[in-house]
Write an enzyme that holds these catalytic residues in place. Structure first.
Site, short mmCIF file in Angstrom:
data_model
loop_
_atom_site.label_atom_id
_atom_site.label_comp_id
_atom_site.label_asym_id
_atom_site.label_seq_id
_atom_site.Cartn_x
_atom_site.Cartn_y
_atom_site.Cartn_z
N ASP A 1 -2.22 11.57 -5.18
CA ASP A 1 -1.56 11.73 -6.63
C ASP A 1 -1.60 13.20 -6.82
O ASP A 1 -2.44 13.90 -7.05
CB ASP A 1 -2.39 10.90 -7.64
CG ASP A 1 -1.37 10.65 -8.85
OD1 ASP A 1 -0.77 9.45 -9.02
OD2 ASP A 1 -1.02 11.59 -9.69
N ASN B 1 0.52 -0.35 -12.35
CA ASN B 1 1.22 -0.22 -13.61
C ASN B 1 2.60 -0.89 -13.41
O ASN B 1 3.10 -0.61 -12.26
CB ASN B 1 1.33 1.00 -14.30
CG ASN B 1 0.02 1.81 -14.30
OD1 ASN B 1 -1.04 1.01 -14.83
ND2 ASN B 1 -0.19 2.97 -14.09
N GLY C 1 2.74 1.21 -18.42
CA GLY C 1 2.54 2.51 -18.07
C GLY C 1 3.30 3.00 -16.75
O GLY C 1 2.94 4.05 -16.10
N GLN C 2 3.92 2.36 -16.38
CA GLN C 2 4.66 2.75 -15.07
C GLN C 2 5.81 3.66 -15.19
O GLN C 2 6.68 3.52 -16.14
CB GLN C 2 5.44 1.51 -14.36
CG GLN C 2 5.98 1.93 -12.91
CD GLN C 2 6.40 0.70 -12.33
OE1 GLN C 2 6.35 -0.52 -13.02
NE2 GLN C 2 7.10 0.74 -11.07
N HIS D 1 4.24 1.30 -6.40
CA HIS D 1 2.93 1.77 -5.77
C HIS D 1 1.50 1.44 -6.60
O HIS D 1 1.53 0.77 -7.61
CB HIS D 1 2.72 3.22 -6.12
CG HIS D 1 3.15 3.73 -7.48
ND1 HIS D 1 4.41 3.56 -8.24
CD2 HIS D 1 2.50 4.19 -8.57
CE1 HIS D 1 4.44 3.96 -9.41
NE2 HIS D 1 3.21 4.15 -9.70
N HIS E 1 -2.29 2.48 -7.27
CA HIS E 1 -3.41 3.55 -7.29
C HIS E 1 -4.50 3.19 -6.78
O HIS E 1 -5.07 1.96 -7.12
CB HIS E 1 -3.49 3.94 -9.07
CG HIS E 1 -2.35 4.66 -9.81
ND1 HIS E 1 -2.03 5.75 -10.10
CD2 HIS E 1 -1.20 3.75 -10.03
CE1 HIS E 1 -0.99 5.85 -10.56
NE2 HIS E 1 -0.49 4.83 -10.58
#
Ligand code: AMP
Length: 109
Positions: free
Chosen positions: A26, A82, A88-89, A95, A97
């Site tokens: 990230d 998310n 919160g995307q 994806h 995390h």
């Protein structure tokens, strides 16, 4: 944006890949280990998954286990997906995390 990384057109620190996913660090890490597990096929979010994506789901978890081993996350780690604005995307490419290397807290923000 993540399609460009998958295509090799944007730079990323790729740490692992399988037939169906790539894993890269990230850009704004929230833990000592913070990578994104990303399907090569473009899917907007978890909500885009269908029965046809069983292989993608398997590769996401397989890749997570590979990376937690290679990163030495022996005490535990966390997966987060998310979904949508309230979830919160911020990037509309599915994806997951993987975070580790520090004590996680609950609830997340
Ligand atoms: P989310 O908020 O769940 O959609 O997560 C998107 C994540 O992608 C954030 O943690 C960003 O730091 C990360 N990110 C955005 N662009 C890039 C990029 N080009 N390379 C690596 N990570 C990125």
């Amino acid at each position: 944006m993540f399609c460009r990384i998958v295509a090799g057109e944007s730079p990323a620190q790729i740490v692992h890949f399988t037939e169906k996913v790539i894993v890269f660090r990230d850009a704004n890490p929230q833990a000592p280990t913070h990578v994104l597990i990303v399907p090569k096929e473009h899917l907007d979010s978890v909500e885009s998954l269908t029965d046809a994506h069983a292989g993608v789901l398997a590769d996401i978890f397989r890749a997570a286990n590979h990376v937690r081993t290679s990163e030495g996350l022996d005490d535990g780690w966390r997966l987060v997906a998310n979904v949508g604005p309230a979830g919160g995307q911020t990037v509309s490419h599915l994806h997951v995390h993987l975070l580790g290397g520090r004590q996680m807290t609950w609830p997340p923000g």
